[in-house]
Design a protein around this motif. Structure first.
Motif, PDB file in Angstrom:
ATOM      1  N   ILE A  88      -5.700  27.848  12.769  1.00 12.30           N
ATOM      2  CA  ILE A  88      -5.130  27.408  14.054  1.00 12.30           C
ATOM      3  C   ILE A  88      -6.073  26.396  14.723  1.00 12.30           C
ATOM      4  N   GLY A  89      -7.390  26.619  14.541  1.00 10.66           N
ATOM      5  CA  GLY A  89      -8.369  25.644  15.050  1.00 10.66           C
ATOM      6  C   GLY A  89      -8.164  24.277  14.413  1.00 10.66           C
ATOM      7  N   LEU A  90      -7.887  24.266  13.118  1.00 13.26           N
ATOM      8  CA  LEU A  90      -7.641  22.993  12.426  1.00 13.26           C
ATOM      9  C   LEU A  90      -6.359  22.328  12.939  1.00 13.26           C
ATOM     10  N   VAL A  91      -5.331  23.150  13.204  1.00 12.47           N
ATOM     11  CA  VAL A  91      -4.079  22.596  13.742  1.00 12.47           C
ATOM     12  C   VAL A  91      -4.357  21.911  15.081  1.00 12.47           C
ATOM     13  N   THR A  92      -5.206  22.540  15.895  1.00 10.82           N
ATOM     14  CA  THR A  92      -5.561  21.947  17.198  1.00 10.82           C
ATOM     15  C   THR A  92      -6.258  20.601  16.993  1.00 10.82           C
ATOM     16  N   VAL A  93      -7.198  20.561  16.033  1.00 13.81           N
ATOM     17  CA  VAL A  93      -7.902  19.297  15.762  1.00 13.81           C
ATOM     18  C   VAL A  93      -6.888  18.223  15.348  1.00 13.81           C
ATOM     19  N   ALA A  94      -5.944  18.613  14.480  1.00 12.90           N
ATOM     20  CA  ALA A  94      -4.967  17.643  13.976  1.00 12.90           C
ATOM     21  C   ALA A  94      -4.117  17.081  15.104  1.00 12.90           C
ATOM     22  N   PHE A  95      -3.604  17.960  15.969  1.00 12.27           N
ATOM     23  CA  PHE A  95      -2.681  17.505  17.017  1.00 12.27           C
ATOM     24  C   PHE A  95      -3.392  16.887  18.224  1.00 12.27           C
ATOM     25  N   CYS A  96      -4.552  17.413  18.555  1.00 12.95           N
ATOM     26  CA  CYS A  96      -5.182  16.997  19.819  1.00 12.95           C
ATOM     27  C   CYS A  96      -6.293  15.964  19.647  1.00 12.95           C
ATOM     28  N   PHE A  97      -6.893  15.876  18.471  1.00 11.32           N
ATOM     29  CA  PHE A  97      -8.090  15.034  18.367  1.00 11.32           C
ATOM     30  C   PHE A  97      -8.025  13.956  17.275  1.00 11.32           C
ATOM     31  N   SER A  98      -6.973  13.971  16.453  1.00 11.44           N
ATOM     32  CA  SER A  98      -6.970  13.006  15.342  1.00 11.44           C
ATOM     33  C   SER A  98      -6.778  11.562  15.819  1.00 11.44           C
ATOM     34  N   HIS A  99      -6.234  11.392  17.032  1.00 12.93           N
ATOM     35  CA  HIS A  99      -5.983  10.035  17.529  1.00 12.93           C
ATOM     36  C   HIS A  99      -7.286   9.251  17.741  1.00 12.93           C
ATOM     37  N   VAL A 100      -8.422   9.955  17.900  1.00 12.81           N
ATOM     38  CA  VAL A 100      -9.671   9.228  18.198  1.00 12.81           C
ATOM     39  C   VAL A 100     -10.228   8.491  16.977  1.00 12.81           C
ATOM     40  N   ARG A 101      -9.570   8.670  15.838  1.00 16.53           N
ATOM     41  CA  ARG A 101     -10.006   7.940  14.637  1.00 16.53           C
ATOM     42  C   ARG A 101     -10.087   6.444  14.902  1.00 16.53           C
ATOM     43  N   LYS A 102      -9.154   5.960  15.743  1.00 14.67           N
ATOM     44  CA  LYS A 102      -9.085   4.512  16.011  1.00 14.67           C
ATOM     45  C   LYS A 102     -10.333   3.980  16.715  1.00 14.67           C
ATOM     46  N   HIS A 103     -11.094   4.857  17.377  1.00 14.76           N
ATOM     47  CA  HIS A 103     -12.269   4.399  18.128  1.00 14.76           C
ATOM     48  C   HIS A 103     -13.543   4.284  17.273  1.00 14.76           C
ATOM     49  N   LYS A 104     -13.446   4.723  16.032  1.00 12.05           N
ATOM     50  CA  LYS A 104     -14.581   4.619  15.106  1.00 12.05           C
ATOM     51  C   LYS A 104     -15.834   5.358  15.597  1.00 12.05           C
ATOM     52  N   PHE A 105     -15.631   6.537  16.148  1.00 11.01           N
ATOM     53  CA  PHE A 105     -16.773   7.366  16.513  1.00 11.01           C
ATOM     54  C   PHE A 105     -17.440   7.877  15.243  1.00 11.01           C
ATOM     55  N   ARG A 106     -18.714   8.284  15.407  1.00  9.30           N
ATOM     56  CA  ARG A 106     -19.431   8.870  14.277  1.00  9.30           C
ATOM     57  C   ARG A 106     -19.656  10.372  14.451  1.00  9.30           C
ATOM     58  N   THR A 107     -19.830  10.769  15.719  1.00 11.40           N
ATOM     59  CA  THR A 107     -20.211  12.173  15.955  1.00 11.40           C
ATOM     60  C   THR A 107     -19.395  12.788  17.083  1.00 11.40           C
ATOM     61  N   LEU A 108     -19.437  14.108  17.125  1.00 12.79           N
ATOM     62  CA  LEU A 108     -18.758  14.843  18.188  1.00 12.79           C
ATOM     63  C   LEU A 108     -19.389  14.519  19.542  1.00 12.79           C
ATOM     64  N   CYS A 109     -20.692  14.195  19.548  1.00 14.11           N
ATOM     65  CA  CYS A 109     -21.372  13.834  20.797  1.00 14.11           C
ATOM     66  C   CYS A 109     -20.744  12.566  21.375  1.00 14.11           C
ATOM     67  N   GLU A 110     -20.445  11.608  20.505  1.00 12.95           N
ATOM     68  CA  GLU A 110     -19.813  10.371  20.971  1.00 12.95           C
ATOM     69  C   GLU A 110     -18.414  10.666  21.519  1.00 12.95           C
ATOM     70  N   GLU A 111     -17.688  11.560  20.833  1.00 16.36           N
ATOM     71  CA  GLU A 111     -16.336  11.893  21.282  1.00 16.36           C
ATOM     72  C   GLU A 111     -16.392  12.549  22.665  1.00 16.36           C
ATOM     73  N   LEU A 112     -17.377  13.432  22.840  1.00 19.50           N
ATOM     74  CA  LEU A 112     -17.518  14.094  24.134  1.00 19.50           C
ATOM     75  C   LEU A 112     -17.911  13.098  25.222  1.00 19.50           C
ATOM     76  N   GLN A 113     -18.776  12.149  24.885  1.00 21.66           N
ATOM     77  CA  GLN A 113     -19.148  11.115  25.854  1.00 21.66           C
ATOM     78  C   GLN A 113     -17.904  10.352  26.303  1.00 21.66           C
ATOM     79  N   PHE A 114     -17.036  10.073  25.351  1.00 25.76           N
ATOM     80  CA  PHE A 114     -15.785   9.355  25.635  1.00 25.76           C
ATOM     81  C   PHE A 114     -14.907  10.158  26.603  1.00 25.76           C
ATOM     82  N   TYR A 115     -14.765  11.467  26.369  1.00 28.41           N
ATOM     83  CA  TYR A 115     -13.916  12.282  27.243  1.00 28.41           C
ATOM     84  C   TYR A 115     -14.512  12.436  28.634  1.00 28.41           C
TER      85      TYR A 115
END
Lengths: 424, 74
Positions: A88-115
């Motif tokens: 279910i955690g993976l399903v959440t990643v797929a639906f809620c977080f896969s769109h950030v691929r377009k931003h070319k982040f490298r790490t979860l820290c960068e993703e969190l900085q973005f949010y």
């Protein structure tokens, strides 16, 4: 512990298997995916099939295989909860977080900085936390693999830990992220094949479901046979196990790294959803193996397993099945441990080079230097994790408990940041 | 995030609290979720709202990665 010919067979099989992983890593490194940032991100061009395999194999780690089997041993169908929540955690990643691929982040820290409104403080704070978490998780995997080897062939713990570190450290060193992905693909086939085999054979070996039910009733734990072991652990007990697993999958850096390295956002979403479906189907297997193991161990008085259910999987492989099938099962167990350890290691290295390095030295790592620095950090990280397991096992266990306690906090912050624009 | 970590440390260090959480919630996952969620909402409401667009936030992330000065982002 297994003895004689069987132990020799296992050791030979194990070294052939490790040799195969290193060969795959070497071949991967020849494909040009170990230059510059590609060493860590695989060229951001990982296709659907490889991504499914690596996401599924990484999700099935020590907790989802050996730990879930032990849960099944103690509390029956509770064994299915940990892997199911992981799915279910993976399903959440797929639906809620896969769109950030377009931003070319490298790490979860960068993703969190973005949010969090581009806040560098959030990123700096998280970089230290995630790097420490990665080292501790690698250390836990080293302990898991070493315990496994020590139980099987009676090896001393220190050489067992060295072998475990080298088993995945060498191929990550050689091939970087793509070596992790390709070896995960092989490990996924082995681990899922092994678990399916052992689960199919386990129920007849235990004398069928009626015998399993009777064993739990005789042990005074009939609730183990209720859905998800609710009758044994209670709703809150099941929820606690489920949340811990869910947050680990959803807010852990490894699943997000699969998103950043996918060919496209669509590929990431589709692959992680399929991987979630595979892990979801897999979830009943550890429960079945655990329950069958409990029944057999109770009927035969296997004290070592009754005292430490973490050895259920190895016990079933070595004492219940013929050597050839047992060997496949043992390799499956090791695959589960290594497929997660290698991903945690590469995630830790990526976090260090992208975030922690800049925090310390106030400058980025040059693209051409990434492979060289990655290998240095990988070695330091593995030596650190290994040292922790030798000299500071109590501290590591303590930190591991702290991580378990604050991972939900990290996950909530991630979800709130993702869905509430007002968050700061 | 800090509230979650603080909760985790107190949970591990202070045994009576640990025992109470374990007895009532069967583990720290559920109470940490609730505490962090509340802190996240309260702290966000007490601090100035986000000011950057999506593109600007991405630019800030990349600037931080490359250790560039970020004043030019807006």
């Amino acid at each position: 512990m297994v003895s004689g010919q069987y132990a020799v067979l296992f050791v030979i099989g194990f070294f052939v298997y490790i040799g195969l992983m290193i060969l795959i890593a070497y071949m991967t490194s020849k494909k040009g995916t170990t230059q510059g940032e590609d060493y860590l991100m695989g060229g951001r061009n990982v296709g659907l099939l490889l991504l499914i395999c690596t996401a599924a194999a990484t999700a099935v780690g020590t907790g989802t295989s050996v730990g879930a089997t032990a849960n099944g041993f103690r509390d029956g169908w509770l064994g299915a909860v940990y892997p199911l929540a992981n799915a279910i955690g993976l399903v959440t990643v797929a639906f809620c977080f896969s769109h950030v691929r377009k931003h070319k982040f490298r790490t979860l820290c960068e993703e969190l900085q973005f949010y969090y409104d581009g806040s560098p403080y959030m990123r700096k704070f998280m970089s230290v936390v995630i790097f420490i978490v990665s080292i501790v998780w690698v250390g836990s995997a080293i302990n898991g693999g070493a315990n496994y080897l020590a139980y099987l062939i009676g090896m001393d713990m220190i050489p067992a830990k060295i072998i475990t570190v080298l088993a995945f450290g060498v191929y990550v060193f050689v091939g970087g992220y793509m070596a992790v992905v390709w070896t995960d693909a092989i490990q996924a086939v082995l681990l899922f094949g092994g678990f399916v085999t052992i689960a199919i054979l386990a129920i007849p070996a235990a004398g069928g479901f009626d015998n399993i039910r009777a064993a739990y009733e005789a042990a005074g734990n009939p609730g183990a046979m209720t859905a998800f072991g609710v009758g044994s652990k209670g709703v809150l007990g099941v929820l606690a196990v489920a949340l811990a697993s869910y947050y680990g999958a959803m807010a852990g850096p490894t699943a997000h790294m699969r998103v950043y390295t996918a060919k496209s956002p669509q590929t990431a979403r589709k692959a992680i959803l399929i991987a979630a479906a595979v892990v979801g189907c897999f979830s009943i297997l550890p429960a079945i193996v655990g329950m069958s193991g409990f029944t057999i161990a109770s009927n035969t008085g296997a004290e070592s397993v009754l005292a430490n259910p973490d050895f259920t999987f190895a016990y079933m492989a070595t004492t219940v099945f013929p050597p050839a099938i047992g060997l496949v099962c043992l390799i499956a167990g090791l695959s589960a441990i290594m497929s997660s350890a290698d991903s945690d290691a590469i995630a830790g290295v990526t976090t260090f080079l992208t975030d922690v390095y800049a925090l310390i030295f106030k400058k980025p790592v040059e693209d051409k230097d990434i492979p060289k620095y990655s290998r240095i950090i990988l070695v330091i990280m593995l030596v650190g994790a290994f040292g922790m397991t030798i000299f500071a096992n109590d501290i590591m266990s303590y930190i591991n408990n702290v991580i378990g306690s604050f991972t939900p906090g990290m996950a909530v912050a991630l979800l709130v940041g993702r869905f509430w624009k007002r968050t700061t | 995030m800090a509230s979650g970590i603080a909760f985790g440390v107190v949970y591990l260090v202070y045994q009576p609290f640990n025992a109470w959480i374990t007895e009532v919630f069967k583990g720290p996952a559920l109470p940490v979720t609730i505490v962090t969620f509340i802190f996240c909402i309260v702290v966000s409401l007490l601090t100035p709202p986000s000011t950057h667009t999506e593109e600007e936030r991405v630019a800030l992330v990349m600037a931080e990665r490359n250790q560039e000065k970020t004043a030019s982002v807006r």
